[in-house]
Design a protein around this motif. Structure first.
Motif, PDB file in Angstrom:
ATOM      1  N   PRO A 166       0.816  -1.218   0.000  1.00 37.88           N
ATOM      2  CA  PRO A 166       0.000   0.000   0.000  1.00 37.88           C
ATOM      3  C   PRO A 166       0.851   1.271   0.000  1.00 37.88           C
ATOM      4  CG  PRO A 166      -0.882  -1.589   1.572  1.00 37.88           C
ATOM      5  CD  PRO A 166       0.400  -2.169   1.043  1.00 37.88           C
ATOM      6  N   ALA A 167       1.966   1.273   0.745  1.00 44.99           N
ATOM      7  CA  ALA A 167       2.815   2.478   0.796  1.00 44.99           C
ATOM      8  C   ALA A 167       3.352   2.821  -0.594  1.00 44.99           C
ATOM      9  CB  ALA A 167       3.975   2.267   1.768  1.00 44.99           C
ATOM     10  N   ARG A 168       3.700   1.794  -1.378  1.00 44.97           N
ATOM     11  CA  ARG A 168       4.218   2.040  -2.730  1.00 44.97           C
ATOM     12  C   ARG A 168       3.108   2.574  -3.630  1.00 44.97           C
ATOM     13  NH1 ARG A 168       8.261   3.940  -5.679  1.00 44.97           N
ATOM     14  NH2 ARG A 168       8.007   3.341  -7.846  1.00 44.97           N
ATOM     15  N   LYS A 169       1.923   1.965  -3.512  1.00 44.56           N
ATOM     16  CA  LYS A 169       0.786   2.423  -4.336  1.00 44.56           C
ATOM     17  C   LYS A 169       0.449   3.877  -4.007  1.00 44.56           C
ATOM     18  CE  LYS A 169      -1.484  -1.901  -5.498  1.00 44.56           C
ATOM     19  NZ  LYS A 169      -1.403  -3.085  -4.652  1.00 44.56           N
ATOM     20  N   GLN A 170       0.433   4.207  -2.713  1.00 43.51           N
ATOM     21  CA  GLN A 170       0.120   5.589  -2.305  1.00 43.51           C
ATOM     22  C   GLN A 170       1.184   6.553  -2.812  1.00 43.51           C
ATOM     23  OE1 GLN A 170      -0.175   4.880   1.884  1.00 43.51           O
ATOM     24  NE2 GLN A 170      -2.248   4.028   1.717  1.00 43.51           N
ATOM     25  N   TYR A 171       2.465   6.135  -2.728  1.00 45.89           N
ATOM     26  CA  TYR A 171       3.536   6.987  -3.216  1.00 45.89           C
ATOM     27  C   TYR A 171       3.380   7.232  -4.716  1.00 45.89           C
ATOM     28  CZ  TYR A 171       7.934   8.881  -4.698  1.00 45.89           C
ATOM     29  OH  TYR A 171       8.865   9.708  -5.281  1.00 45.89           O
ATOM     30  N   THR A 172       3.134   6.153  -5.458  1.00 41.42           N
ATOM     31  CA  THR A 172       2.989   6.253  -6.911  1.00 41.42           C
ATOM     32  C   THR A 172       1.844   7.196  -7.276  1.00 41.42           C
ATOM     33  OG1 THR A 172       3.822   4.003  -7.126  1.00 41.42           O
ATOM     34  CG2 THR A 172       2.671   4.891  -9.012  1.00 41.42           C
ATOM     35  N   GLU A 173       0.719   7.041  -6.595  1.00 37.96           N
ATOM     36  CA  GLU A 173      -0.445   7.906  -6.880  1.00 37.96           C
ATOM     37  C   GLU A 173      -0.151   9.359  -6.524  1.00 37.96           C
ATOM     38  OE1 GLU A 173      -3.728   6.144  -4.758  1.00 37.96           O
ATOM     39  OE2 GLU A 173      -3.603   4.330  -5.994  1.00 37.96           O
ATOM     40  N   ALA A 174       0.512   9.582  -5.404  1.00 35.96           N
ATOM     41  CA  ALA A 174       0.745  10.947  -4.924  1.00 35.96           C
ATOM     42  C   ALA A 174       1.812  11.677  -5.732  1.00 35.96           C
ATOM     43  CB  ALA A 174       1.132  10.925  -3.453  1.00 35.96           C
ATOM     44  N   PHE A 175       2.882  10.971  -6.130  1.00 34.64           N
ATOM     45  CA  PHE A 175       4.027  11.680  -6.705  1.00 34.64           C
ATOM     46  C   PHE A 175       4.375  11.301  -8.137  1.00 34.64           C
ATOM     47  CE2 PHE A 175       4.651  11.869  -2.106  1.00 34.64           C
ATOM     48  CZ  PHE A 175       4.734  13.234  -1.951  1.00 34.64           C
ATOM     49  N   LEU A 176       4.017  10.114  -8.580  1.00 40.92           N
ATOM     50  CA  LEU A 176       4.440   9.705  -9.917  1.00 40.92           C
ATOM     51  C   LEU A 176       3.339   9.879 -10.951  1.00 40.92           C
ATOM     52  CD1 LEU A 176       6.521   6.527  -9.032  1.00 40.92           C
ATOM     53  CD2 LEU A 176       7.237   8.906  -9.087  1.00 40.92           C
ATOM     54  N   GLU A 177       2.104   9.552 -10.583  1.00 39.98           N
ATOM     55  CA  GLU A 177       1.019   9.613 -11.569  1.00 39.98           C
ATOM     56  C   GLU A 177       0.482  11.018 -11.769  1.00 39.98           C
ATOM     57  OE1 GLU A 177      -1.734   6.709 -10.179  1.00 39.98           O
ATOM     58  OE2 GLU A 177      -0.415   5.049 -10.698  1.00 39.98           O
ATOM     59  N   THR A 178       0.529  11.864 -10.733  1.00 40.64           N
ATOM     60  CA  THR A 178      -0.025  13.206 -10.859  1.00 40.64           C
ATOM     61  C   THR A 178       0.670  13.964 -11.984  1.00 40.64           C
ATOM     62  OG1 THR A 178       1.491  13.860  -9.112  1.00 40.64           O
ATOM     63  CG2 THR A 178      -0.785  13.482  -8.478  1.00 40.64           C
ATOM     64  N   GLU A 179       1.983  13.866 -12.028  1.00 37.77           N
ATOM     65  CA  GLU A 179       2.761  14.574 -13.050  1.00 37.77           C
ATOM     66  C   GLU A 179       2.440  14.055 -14.440  1.00 37.77           C
ATOM     67  OE1 GLU A 179       5.490  17.503 -14.267  1.00 37.77           O
ATOM     68  OE2 GLU A 179       4.467  17.175 -12.379  1.00 37.77           O
ATOM     69  N   ALA A 180       2.327  12.739 -14.564  1.00 33.08           N
ATOM     70  CA  ALA A 180       2.024  12.132 -15.872  1.00 33.08           C
ATOM     71  C   ALA A 180       0.683  12.639 -16.376  1.00 33.08           C
ATOM     72  CB  ALA A 180       2.029  10.609 -15.742  1.00 33.08           C
ATOM     73  N   ALA A 181      -0.277  12.714 -15.458  1.00 39.56           N
ATOM     74  CA  ALA A 181      -1.610  13.189 -15.837  1.00 39.56           C
ATOM     75  C   ALA A 181      -1.562  14.643 -16.275  1.00 39.56           C
ATOM     76  CB  ALA A 181      -2.571  13.015 -14.668  1.00 39.56           C
ATOM     77  N   VAL A 182      -0.783  15.434 -15.545  1.00 38.26           N
ATOM     78  CA  VAL A 182      -0.645  16.865 -15.880  1.00 38.26           C
ATOM     79  C   VAL A 182      -0.029  17.007 -17.273  1.00 38.26           C
ATOM     80  CG1 VAL A 182       0.616  18.990 -15.300  1.00 38.26           C
ATOM     81  CG2 VAL A 182      -0.499  17.673 -13.502  1.00 38.26           C
ATOM     82  N   ASN A 183       1.036  16.229 -17.517  1.00 37.26           N
ATOM     83  CA  ASN A 183       1.713  16.305 -18.828  1.00 37.26           C
ATOM     84  C   ASN A 183       0.814  15.831 -19.956  1.00 37.26           C
ATOM     85  OD1 ASN A 183       3.966  17.315 -17.623  1.00 37.26           O
ATOM     86  ND2 ASN A 183       5.071  15.363 -17.551  1.00 37.26           N
ATOM     87  N   ALA A 184       0.015  14.804 -19.687  1.00 40.95           N
ATOM     88  CA  ALA A 184      -0.887  14.280 -20.728  1.00 40.95           C
ATOM     89  C   ALA A 184      -1.944  15.322 -21.078  1.00 40.95           C
ATOM     90  CB  ALA A 184      -1.535  12.992 -20.234  1.00 40.95           C
ATOM     91  N   ALA A 185      -2.387  16.070 -20.078  1.00 34.98           N
ATOM     92  CA  ALA A 185      -3.435  17.080 -20.304  1.00 34.98           C
ATOM     93  C   ALA A 185      -2.892  18.307 -21.028  1.00 34.98           C
ATOM     94  CB  ALA A 185      -4.046  17.493 -18.983  1.00 34.98           C
ATOM     95  N   ALA A 186      -1.597  18.561 -20.896  1.00 36.84           N
ATOM     96  CA  ALA A 186      -0.999  19.771 -21.474  1.00 36.84           C
ATOM     97  C   ALA A 186      -0.988  19.735 -23.003  1.00 36.84           C
ATOM     98  CB  ALA A 186       0.416  19.944 -20.949  1.00 36.84           C
TER      99      ALA A 186
END
Length: 197
Positions: free
Chosen positions: A177-197
């Motif tokens: 769970p700690a890895r999943k939470q880390y990935t959601e909080a710090f790794l996926e947010t940026e990818a989503a932002v870049n995809a939307a740009a």
């Protein structure tokens, strides 16, 4: 603060992208040309840092404030050097295995120096050099590793919320769970932002 104000952390912390050489892990391993990483870039990966007064850690108001705000109730010290650490060679090997923890890793360097390596969003290694006075917080779930530099000595204050659990989970432990939470909080947010740009 004007932009000309120097960040006090620059005296006690530096970060850069590592080369791929498998020479001695205690060498700086800079890329050619050197590629430094800013404190903002580290913060985007959840890595927080402070510059504190290591000569007065018992009475330092800034440290008290950080401990209170972040709930760091537990504290002890760890000295890593051939003379002080039992099973030194084995421990250093273990520290340098890529791993994660299910809680934050908080280290405050009160003497000496060492390297904390963390992965960026593209899996590249960033080496964070922490010297006397530097405090670093690695978020729960981030893959990282530790080694001494060529001075072969660090004395670090270890802080913790509640009773300490120092269990390392060597990679891969993506199901935790700690890895999943880390990935959601710090790794996926940026990818989503870049995809939307």
């Amino acid at each position: 603060m004007g932009s000309a104000t120097k960040d006090a952390r620059e005296e006690v912390l530096q970060a850069w992208y590592m080369d791929d050489s498998d020479e001695d892990q205690r060498l700086p391993h800079h890329r050619e040309p050197k590629q430094f990483v800013s404190f903002d870039q580290l913060a985007e990966l959840g890595v927080l840092s402070w510059s504190l007064d290591a000569d007065n850690y018992e009475t330092d108001e800034e440290l008290k404030k950080i401990r209170k705000e972040r709930g760091y109730s537990y504290v002890d010290f760890c000295e890593v050097c051939p003379e002080k650490l039992p099973n030194y060679e084995e421990k250093i090997k273990n520290f340098f295995e890529e791993h994660l923890h299910t809680d934050e890793e908080i280290r405050y360097c009160v003497a000496g120096s060492g390297y904390f390596d963390v992965r960026d969003r593209n899996e590249a290694w960033i080496r964070v050099w922490v010297k006397k006075g530097g405090m670093i917080v690695l978020p729960a779930g981030i893959y990282h590793r530790f080694t001494l530099d060529t001075d072969n000595y660090i004395k670090a204050m270890r802080l913790f919320i509640g009773d300490p659990i120092w269990t390392p989970y060597n990679r891969p432990h993506d199901h935790l769970p700690a890895r999943k939470q880390y990935t959601e909080a710090f790794l996926e947010t940026e990818a989503a932002v870049n995809a939307a740009a």
